[in-house]
Design a protein around this motif. Structure first.
Motif, PDB file in Angstrom:
ATOM      1  N   SER A  35       1.291  -1.435  -0.122  1.00 28.90           N
ATOM      2  CA  SER A  35      -0.124  -0.394   0.013  1.00 28.90           C
ATOM      3  C   SER A  35       0.711   1.625  -0.051  1.00 28.90           C
ATOM      4  O   SER A  35      -0.082   2.711   0.191  1.00 28.90           O
ATOM      5  N   LEU A  77     -18.130  -1.016   2.729  1.00 29.01           N
ATOM      6  CA  LEU A  77     -17.634  -2.421   2.103  1.00 29.01           C
ATOM      7  C   LEU A  77     -18.637  -2.995   2.727  1.00 29.01           C
ATOM      8  O   LEU A  77     -17.741  -4.478   2.226  1.00 29.01           O
ATOM      9  N   LYS A 102      -3.901   2.739  -2.565  1.00 26.81           N
ATOM     10  CA  LYS A 102      -5.023   1.938  -1.926  1.00 26.81           C
ATOM     11  C   LYS A 102      -6.823   2.733  -2.543  1.00 26.81           C
ATOM     12  O   LYS A 102      -7.295   2.333  -1.777  1.00 26.81           O
ATOM     13  N   HIS A 106      -8.306  -0.110  -4.357  1.00 27.95           N
ATOM     14  CA  HIS A 106      -8.960  -0.768  -3.817  1.00 27.95           C
ATOM     15  C   HIS A 106      -9.612  -0.258  -2.643  1.00 27.95           C
ATOM     16  O   HIS A 106     -10.140  -1.619  -2.096  1.00 27.95           O
ATOM     17  N   CYS A 107      -9.381   0.760  -2.045  1.00 26.49           N
ATOM     18  CA  CYS A 107     -10.061   1.452  -0.915  1.00 26.49           C
ATOM     19  C   CYS A 107     -11.290   2.326  -2.000  1.00 26.49           C
ATOM     20  O   CYS A 107     -11.516   2.846  -1.232  1.00 26.49           O
TER      21      CYS A 107
END
Length: 237
Positions: A37, A127, A173, A176-177
């Motif tokens: 990350s 999420l 990051k 992916h987030c």
């Protein structure tokens, strides 16, 4: 990243040496999120470290799933009985009993007990996490926190979040987030000074300013923070 990779490499090499000498296998679990990350330079250092370690004869790389498939089921270990000592633990039944000889060298570190992860309407729920289930940790943690305060153990809190302009959010990051910085039910998600970044009410830091709050841009409480300096400066072991 280079210093971190070098220290990690030296530690793995030492474990490999001990394994050769004892002829007993040693399983090392690596959490590589600090590299993955991070910046491209960090990922590059990770690659070079793994390449060098391939030359160590008795190192075998495997995924967690592969390792678990090789480990035979064992009988649960017998309960360890620790010598009676004064403890900060509520029941007195915890391994810290044998460690708390000098409370001035011990700290209670509460990692990311924040609204974004433990409240409905936060980033975690977005999420898909079951925050209702996660909230079960709050009550026992509150008991530990209360007792730690009563006996003078230093308390440190951490919060994961980003600057409002997201200049500290890496592209990896962010990819992916998905959702960081977006508007949520109570404000922007995973952004400092927003509702989601606050510690949950049950575990709020002491109002007298005696408890440090470490703001961090990633999972690690040490990466790009002053936590290590604070622990060393206050003589915490």
């Amino acid at each position: 990243p280079k210093d971190y990779a070098s220290a990690l490499e030296s530690h793995i090499e030492q474990l490999a040496k001990e394994s050769r000498e004892s002829e007993e296998p040693i399983v090392v679990c690596l959490g590589l999120h600090t590299f993955v990350s991070g910046t491209p330079a960090a990922v590059n250092e990770l690659g070079k470290m793994l390449t060098r370690l391939e030359n160590v004869s008795n190192i075998v790389w495997a995924t967690a799933q592969e390792v678990s498939g090789c480990v035979k089921a064992q009988e649960p270990p017998q309960k360890i009985v620790y010598p009676p000592t004064e403890s900060i633990w509520i029941d007195g039944d915890f391994p810290l009993n044998s460690l708390l000889r000098d409370r001035s060298k011990v700290a209670l570190l509460l990692i990311d007990f924040q609204n974004d992860f433990l409240q409905i309407g936060g980033f975690g729920e977005k999420l898909g996490n079951d925050v209702t289930s996660l909230r079960r940790v709050i009550a026992p943690t509150k008991s530990v926190l209360s007792h730690a305060r009563s006996v003078g153990v230093r308390v440190i809190h951490t919060r994961e979040g980003h600057r409002p302009n997201l200049m500290d959010l890496t592209p990896l990051k962010g990819e992916h987030c998905n959702g960081i910085g977006k508007e949520g039910l109570h404000g922007r998600l995973m952004v400092r000074s927003e509702w989601g970044n606050d510690i949950v009410p049950e575990l709020m830091p002491a109002t007298d300013g005696s408890e440090c709050v470490i703001d961090k841009p990633g999972k690690s409480a040490f990466f790009q923070t002053d936590l290590e300096f604070i622990l060393r400066n206050t003589n915490i072991d």
